[in-house]
Design a protein around this motif. Sequence first.
Motif, PDB file in Angstrom:
ATOM      1  N   GLY A 419      51.606   0.574 -52.641  1.00  0.00           N
ATOM      2  CA  GLY A 419      51.173   1.956 -52.832  1.00  0.00           C
ATOM      3  C   GLY A 419      52.140   3.000 -52.316  1.00  0.00           C
ATOM      4  N   ALA A 420      52.851   2.686 -51.248  1.00  0.00           N
ATOM      5  CA  ALA A 420      53.777   3.638 -50.648  1.00  0.00           C
ATOM      6  C   ALA A 420      54.895   2.854 -49.948  1.00  0.00           C
ATOM      7  N   ILE A 421      55.894   3.590 -49.481  1.00  0.00           N
ATOM      8  CA  ILE A 421      57.077   2.978 -48.874  1.00  0.00           C
ATOM      9  C   ILE A 421      56.689   2.173 -47.636  1.00  0.00           C
ATOM     10  N   MET A 422      57.308   1.004 -47.483  1.00  0.00           N
ATOM     11  CA  MET A 422      57.003   0.093 -46.371  1.00  0.00           C
ATOM     12  C   MET A 422      58.214  -0.147 -45.471  1.00  0.00           C
ATOM     13  N   ILE A 423      59.361  -0.411 -46.104  1.00  0.00           N
ATOM     14  CA  ILE A 423      60.573  -0.729 -45.341  1.00  0.00           C
ATOM     15  C   ILE A 423      61.652   0.254 -45.771  1.00  0.00           C
ATOM     16  N   SER A 424      62.213   0.944 -44.815  1.00  0.00           N
ATOM     17  CA  SER A 424      63.220   1.958 -45.142  1.00  0.00           C
ATOM     18  C   SER A 424      63.859   2.469 -43.860  1.00  0.00           C
ATOM     19  N   SER A 472      47.762   2.142 -47.484  1.00  0.00           N
ATOM     20  CA  SER A 472      47.854   2.297 -48.941  1.00  0.00           C
ATOM     21  C   SER A 472      47.920   0.957 -49.661  1.00  0.00           C
ATOM     22  N   MET A 473      47.471  -0.102 -49.009  1.00  0.00           N
ATOM     23  CA  MET A 473      47.518  -1.405 -49.687  1.00  0.00           C
ATOM     24  C   MET A 473      46.572  -1.430 -50.885  1.00  0.00           C
ATOM     25  N   LEU A 474      46.932  -2.241 -51.877  1.00  0.00           N
ATOM     26  CA  LEU A 474      46.044  -2.392 -53.028  1.00  0.00           C
ATOM     27  C   LEU A 474      44.694  -2.898 -52.549  1.00  0.00           C
ATOM     28  N   ARG A 475      43.644  -2.507 -53.245  1.00  0.00           N
ATOM     29  CA  ARG A 475      42.314  -2.978 -52.881  1.00  0.00           C
ATOM     30  C   ARG A 475      41.861  -4.114 -53.807  1.00  0.00           C
TER      31      ARG A 475
END
Length: 653
Positions: A419-424, A472-475
């Motif tokens: 859903g959104a940025i995780m690693i950056s 924001s993980m998928l449900r």
Amino acid sequence: MADEPTLSNLSTETRSFPPSAEFAAQANATEEWYARAEADREAFWAEQAERLHWNQKWEKVLDWQPPFAKWFVGGKLNVAYNCVDRHVEAGYGDQVAFHWEGEPGDTRTITYADLKREVCKTANALASLGVKAGDRVAIQLPMIPEAVFSMLACARLGAMHSVVFGGFSASALKARIEDAECKLLITSDGQFRRGKPAPMKENADQAVEGTTIEHVLVVKRTEADVPWTEGRDIWWHDLVDKQSDEHTPEAFDSEHPLFILYTSGTTGKPKGILHTSGGYLTQAAYTHHVVFDHKPGESVYWCTADIGWVTGHSYIVYGPLANRATSVMYEGTPNTPHEGRHWEIVQKYGVTIYYTAPTLIRTFMKWGSDIPAKYDLSSLRVLGSVGEPINPEAWMWYREHVGRNNCPIVDTWWQTETGAIMISPLPGVTVAKPGSAMRPLPGISAEVVNDDGKPVGKGNGGYLVLDKPWPSMLRGIWGDEQRYRETYWSRFAEQGYYFAGDGAKYDEDGAIWLLGRVDDVMNVSGHRISTTEVESALVSHPAVAEAAVVGASDPTTGQGIVAFVILRGNVARDEASGTEMIKELRDHVAKEIGPIAKPRQIMVVEELPKTRSGKIMRRLLRDVAENREIGDVTTLADSTVMDLIAKGLKEGT
Ligand code: 6R9
């Protein structure tokens, strides 16, 4: 050519770029955020959720019943109100939300006050067609403001949107409409692509035939003549323009569904990834704020993605609008009418944050650095990359020719599912390495594990997993709980890890390097070699513009490496130099990675098959490499590319 400098590949990359003191001093995030988030993850996310307006505050931050998460339990909010109305109420109605640039050169300026009026009118129009909370609305539109109005109108009403790429075929659209049982389709008469109007409505007509669609709402964009079904089809300007520009938003539960977005999986049937409201918007807003160092009212932000891709959802619509961003939105292709179009737009609007995909960066490289050099790009402060691993050479080119060695680059790893940025990297905080996504963001936890789910440790590679839930993980996958469990949670069921499907490795400093999908990791004589590593090596040769590598089955070695390369414009192409070049490239890869990585075969091609989001469809190249009939090409941006490749190869033999 042997004495020309070769740039290093992933395995040998050692350069690193610390943030400037000047940037660090004003950055939105600091190193301390990591420790703070680590010390109390839920408190950290609660703090991030305060970026939003809640009609009712949550009672509990997280309810985690693996693999099902609920975030900000009991909280109530309206996503559209958060993205639009509250900024107008706070006195920012005159701030530009979108500088929209049409491909033919027409423009529209949409302030937050305008956006509020348009979203309210659209919400009223949708309600008049019977759309209510919980319904599904399909949207297939070009990159025009009505796409944003439509998405936000759905959010305002609590209806789920399912945005489908403008370039998807009628059968792809139909499959998605049927899976989600959509009630309404919003589309347009046509779209401008490469300087020409292309039809869209015909596609929609074919797609809705025999489905649950009750009405087709049609935006006029190209003025093309379109087939019309009385009673079912409605012009946007006839219905939306006459609506009241006031609409009272209702507050929905934090876990109320926001949208479905289809993405391809390992089987032929696309997966409808489901996202909900409070957690999704929290992480979209938080990441947009820290990763791009966004300053409301000052930054001019441009994400070049298509709205039909998750990047368009989170980083054109929800994240930036929640943060009161001023954005550029561009309708067309990057070389219409000329190859400097993007830089012309950056110069025109004074873009400060530019977020794009590696495939486009490599295309810019192919067009030549003299093109960006013609424009004033001094407004740029932060550059972003997303969609696939960025090879160090493209990173360096981006830094030098677009960022003038003066902008932090954020290589952002995430997925439709996350859903959104995780690693950056965080600009102003992270010492960035060209080609590495570096480190999970504050609040996010990831690991690289081996087959048994054990962390591999520094210097080693394995599978990327997410070991803690994130807002924001998928449900779930729409209508398919079983597939949700199997696809993401069964591989490391014992440990309870989310399996991302990507390979990754830690370098000696513990930085994370993404290695491509695990299904793209080749096994040659028992050695695991990433397609990305070989591609990176090939692209580091001065004669190569682009490369795609696949593992083709091989009777002796398990898999053999087959490479498809596009040569740079200035390389001679007669037969003798061709044979010589292929030998040189094979030797080059052997030198860069090791003899085991030497491609079995290198094919010189003019184009590579790519999806609309710029991903190379290796499955199709594997078909070519293994002499099979070429599979389903419906998700290709340009379906004629495979014919070109097949024809070129026939002529070559
Ligand atoms: C946002 C998006 C997800 C897949 C993901 C990975 C690849 C995305 C990347 C990256 C390396 C990056 N990917 N960003 N690989 N470095 N910075 O692209 O979503 O279309 O669902 O694709 O893209 O393989 O698993 P989506």
